[in-house]
Motif scaffolding. Structure first.
Motif, short mmCIF file in Angstrom:
data_model
loop_
_atom_site.label_atom_id
_atom_site.label_comp_id
_atom_site.label_asym_id
_atom_site.label_seq_id
_atom_site.Cartn_x
_atom_site.Cartn_y
_atom_site.Cartn_z
N UNK A 113 6.43 0.03 -2.72
CA UNK A 113 6.43 -0.17 -4.17
C UNK A 113 7.84 0.04 -4.73
N UNK A 114 8.51 1.07 -4.22
CA UNK A 114 9.88 1.33 -4.68
C UNK A 114 10.80 0.18 -4.32
N UNK A 144 0.78 -1.23 0.00
CA UNK A 144 0.00 0.00 0.00
C UNK A 144 0.82 1.29 0.00
N UNK A 145 2.08 1.20 0.30
CA UNK A 145 2.81 2.47 0.37
C UNK A 145 3.74 2.62 -0.83
N UNK A 146 4.06 3.86 -1.08
CA UNK A 146 4.94 4.15 -2.20
C UNK A 146 6.32 3.55 -1.97
N UNK A 177 10.00 -2.93 -3.92
CA UNK A 177 9.71 -4.01 -4.86
C UNK A 177 10.38 -3.74 -6.20
N UNK A 178 10.29 -2.49 -6.63
CA UNK A 178 10.90 -2.12 -7.92
C UNK A 178 12.40 -2.36 -7.89
#
Ligand SMILES: Nc1ncnc2c1ncn2[C@@H]1O[C@H](COP(=O)(O)OP(=O)(O)O)[C@@H](O)[C@H]1O
Ligand SMILES: [Mg+2]
Lengths: 511, 327
Positions: free
Chosen positions: B186-187, B181-183, B189-190
């Motif tokens: 996500x980063x 859920x958080x940016x 994971x990226x």
């Protein structure tokens, strides 16, 4: 004329070295707003390297970069975005498991993770420049051209007004290329500065305003597209004129070498990749294989080499004495042991063809290790072979032990083709042998193939450039949706005829 | 029925240890770092956690506070795990050494350090290092009120565990929320999927790799501490801890890098590991039980690779170092 007010970026005396390789040698170049600049140069001439210094991937060893007259230092891709510079890399930089929208906002710290607003902004960019995307689609579900679109939107979303595209058309179909060019023209009209790296001359002529040429890491010059022509550009690029005619001698008496009958292959999902394909390949002949990408070319070559499972049909190799050997059901190793001389230059050069971290010698040994006696490697022969290829094919590498992964695409291909030819094959198969190669290297490859043909080898040439197929091949087999749409004489056929055959089965072939 | 309930509670106790190890490693691997040093990190967590609580009690004497002892034990283990993974990060991220080799070395190093600290305490304290019985009780106390625990069946299954179990669940849920859920999740994971892409997008790769690995190491280390302070009875016991870190690494794969799966996954693995104590079948050697978790992991790997789902894959850059100028 020199101090134009619309100059966005100026590079002065940029030099970049990788070990002993001087990739860029004191380059001066300027990029203007409202213009499309084509960066032209042979493979390995340093185009990507130069632009990577603008996008913050590399740091120049020497030289200065100015933006709007002010000196800037671009230490990371993030800083490049800060300066409004965005690059669309040759190998897309996308997270496959993310959606389009997630990829677009990736790394944008100062923005709320507000998907609705992101979508709106994406849609606005799309309508402004004429893209079509579905923001919620995962990247792994996308086609190459859709991925490219995401890359471009990503850069625009970050507000870049200086865009660099590294060989954007290499993987696109002609229609997709036209679409891309339309977008580029829209962006140009919008006042953006655009650099497009390519070595397709007709594209340069079609879309660019100016052309900057690099040769072997050196800057040769910039010319206005309207004041030049392909011949002049080629001269600048290669330093000497390349005749645009491919030589095509006839082999005295072609004989059957490879017979394929009713070949049918089915993939994991049950889709028919090849559907009752039949043809013959002859000695002393280059059989071109045409078709829009994904029509079964890859499966055909892999089935013949024993890498792709065959469902039905027969592939027979005709020996010199006229007897035939059935290849279906044999492993590649078994095929070789049966004395069937086949060589395969795959599309995926560094994946399937060569081991990137090994040098030329090591890669030569991959083919011959079985010849060694006992457990020890015999290095002498592969070394001689590597040295031979290095000299004869003019491979640009510091040494035969230098990892091939570090060579430019054209040189990698030379190593691969050189090795395959060295085994004196009777059937030589190549898949997109000149993809991503510059004109000069392409011709080297054409000549090598023709030379093989004149030695009596049956050459299968899977290609995408119809002009080349028509000039290089003796006959052309046209595939469409896994079926044979026809087999024509390359000397008399026209490009339009082939184009028609490539698409004629489309209605039923590709669902 | 009671056998099953005791089996489940015992599975939860051991599963809690695994859960920390696994959650920490999931966070680490999400950044693309394959830290095989979990075994060593958990040893260090166990030894330093015990040391923290022991020396705190020694210093505080009668005024010792239970909750503070728990916090100190957690902090000490966490710090030890962070230190160990900071070394790992420095070697792999900054110096770009091979991750597998570094992880294995850290495993050996960490078990050594853990042993050393455990033995050092024993020798310097003249024999036996243990907390007072009162403090031991604090570590293995049930957190929920008695009437909840006394509910038949459900009470013992859900409410009879130590604080560490519920804390682990909280960590799992938080980690899930963070990643999904958080940016920054996500980063992260990226970064684990494609460092070069993230780099080109302006994400600070080094920062994410360091932070995820160091915090992940800290979380894993808590697992070691929990083992020593609950199952082992607040006494240094290296034998019980051996192999737990490796099991956690396998469990990460079993969970498909999803923190929420770690909750039930670790209890399941816990059950498989202690089964030989509770359900003994004649003629089957206990070693067979002990390899069960690994067999299950292999089966899961086979099944997922057969299903070929693009979403259920390891982080694409797992085990690979990133250097911007390398191609
Ligand atoms: N990261 C790198 N490491 C080592 N050598 C490199 C690297 N990048 C490029 N080179 C070398 O620099 C030269 C220029 O390469 P490149 O810029 O990719 O050429 P182009 O894009 O014009 O085909 C080539 O000889 C290539 O081998
Ligand atoms: Mg390039």
């Amino acid at each position: 004329m020199l101090l134009e007010h619309n100059c966005a970026i100026e590079m002065r005396g940029i030099t970049k070295r990788f070990g002993q390789v001087v990739a860029n040698d004191s380059i001066d170049m300027r990029i203007n707003r409202g213009e499309i600049l084509a960066l032209l140069g042979e493979n390995g001439s340093g185009k990507t390297t130069l632009m990577n210094m603008l996008s913050g991937i590399y740091q120049p060893d020497e030289g200065e970069i100015y933006k709007d007259g002010e000196r800037i230092f671009i230490r990371s891709p993030r800083e490049a975005y800060g300066y409004g510079i965005g690059m669309i890399h040759q190998h897309y930089k996308l997270i496959e498991v993310f959606t389009a929208a997630q990829n677009i906002v990736l790394g944008l710290d100062d923005e709320k993770m507000d998907l609705r607003r992101t979508n709106e902004k994406v849609m606005e960019i799309c309508s402004r420049y004429g893209f079509e995307v579905d923001p919620s689609r995962k990247v792994y579900d996308m086609s190459v051209s859709q991925k490219q679109t995401i890359e471009i939107i990503k850069v625009l979303y970050r507000g870049a007004d200086i865009l660099v595209l590294d060989e954007p058309t290499a993987v696109l179909t002609p229609q997709e290329t036209q679409k891309l060019f339309k977008v580029l023209l829209n962006m140009k009209a919008d006042g953006k500065a655009i650099v497009i790296i390519t070595h397709k001359l007709h594209e340069v002529m079609e879309v660019s305003d100016k052309v900057a040429v690099l040769r072997k890491g050196k800057y040769i010059g910039t010319v206005n597209t309207s004041e030049t022509d392909p011949q002049a550009l080629t001269d600048m690029m290669v330093g000497h004129a390349v005749t645009l005619n491919i030589e095509r001698p006839r082999y005295p008496e072609p004989k059957r070498k490879l017979v394929v009958e009713n070949l049918t292959c089915v993939d994991n999902e049950g889709v028919r990749k090849l559907d009752r394909v039949s043809f013959e390949a002859n000695t002393g002949e280059i059989l071109g294989v045409a078709g829009i990408s994904g029509s079964g070319q890859k499966e055909l070559l892999e089935a013949i080499t024993g890498l792709y499972p065959v469902k039905e049909g027969s592939i027979r190799f005709v020996r010199d004495d006229g007897s035939e050997a059935e290849l279906v059901g044999m492993t590649p190793r078994r095929i070789r042991e049966t004395g069937v001389g086949m060589a395969f230059v795959p599309e995926d050069r560094l994946g399937m063809g060569l081991v990137g971290s090994m040098g030329m010698t090591g890669n030569m040994m991959l083919r011959s290790w079985r010849n060694g006696r006992g457990a020890f490697l015999r290095k002498k022969e592969p070394e001689d072979l590597a040295n031979g290829i290095w000299k004869e094919l003019d491979v640009v590498t510091p040494s035969i032990t230098y990892p091939v992964r570090r060579l430019s695409g054209g040189n990698v291909q030379k190593v691969l083709v050189g090795r395959e030819i060295a085994g004196n094959p009777q059937v030589l198969m190549t898949a997109y042998a000149v993809r991503g190669l510059d004109i000069n290297t392409s011709y080297t490859i054409y000549n090598l193939l023709t030379e093989q043909k004149m030695k009596g080898v049956a050459v299968l040439y899977v290609g995408e450039d119809l002009d080349v197929l028509i000039e290089l091949a003796d006959r052309i087999l046209v595939l469409c949706g896994g079926q044979v749409a026809g087999c024509v004489d390359a000397r008399s056929v026209t490009k339009e005829e082939i184009g028609l055959m490539m698409t004629q089965f489309n209605a039923k072939g590709a669902e | 029925m009671t056998t099953i309930i005791t089996l489940i509670t015992a599975a939860v106790t051991f599963g809690t240890v695994l859960m920390y190890g696994t959650l920490g490693e999931i966070l680490t691997e999400k950044s693309g770092n394959l830290n095989l040093g979990v075994e060593g990190i958990m040893y260090m967590g166990g030894a330093f956690g015990l040391a923290g609580a022991f020396y705190y009690e020694k210093a505080a004497g009668a005024a010792v506070s239970g909750p503070l002892a728990i916090i100190i034990a957690i902090a000490a283990a966490f710090a030890a795990g962070m230190a160990a993974s900071a070394i790992y990060s420095f070697i792999t991220v900054t110096l770009r050494a091979n991750q597998n080799v570094t992880g294995l070395a850290l495993s050996i190093f960490g078990t050594g350090i853990g042993q050393f600290v455990g033995e050092f305490m024993r020798v310097s304290e003249g024999g036996y290092v243990a907390l007072s019985n009162d403090l031991k009780g604090v570590f293995s106390a049930q957190v929920f009120p008695k009437f909840l625990v006394d509910i038949p069946v459900i009470g013992s299954i859900l409410f009879s565990h130590t604080i560490f179990f519920y804390l682990a669940i909280a960590v799992a849920v938080l980690m899930y929320l963070f990643l999904a859920k958080t940016r920054y999740g996500m980063y992260l994971t990226a970064v684990g999927e494609s460092p070069s892409t993230s780099d080109a997008a302006g994400i600070n790769i080094t920062k994410y790799k360091y932070l995820a690995t160091v915090i992940g190491g800290g979380i894993s280390a808590i697992g070691g501490m929990v083992y020593i302070m609950t199952t082992a009875g607040c006494v240094w016991n290296h034998e019980g801890l051996s192999g737990v870190g490796w099991l956690a690494v396998a469990l990460v794969i079993f969970c498909m890098w999803r923190p929420l799966n770690a909750i039930w996954g670790s209890v399941l693995f816990g059950a498989m590991m202690i089964m030989y104590l509770r359900v003994s079948i004649p003629f089957i050697p206990t070693e067979i039980y002990k390899i069960l978790p690994y067999i299950v992991t292999v089966i899961v790997l086979i099944l997922t690779s057969m299903r070929n789902s693009r979403d259920r894959q390891p982080p694409a850059s797992l085990g690979l170092n990133y250097f911007r100028e390398e191609r």
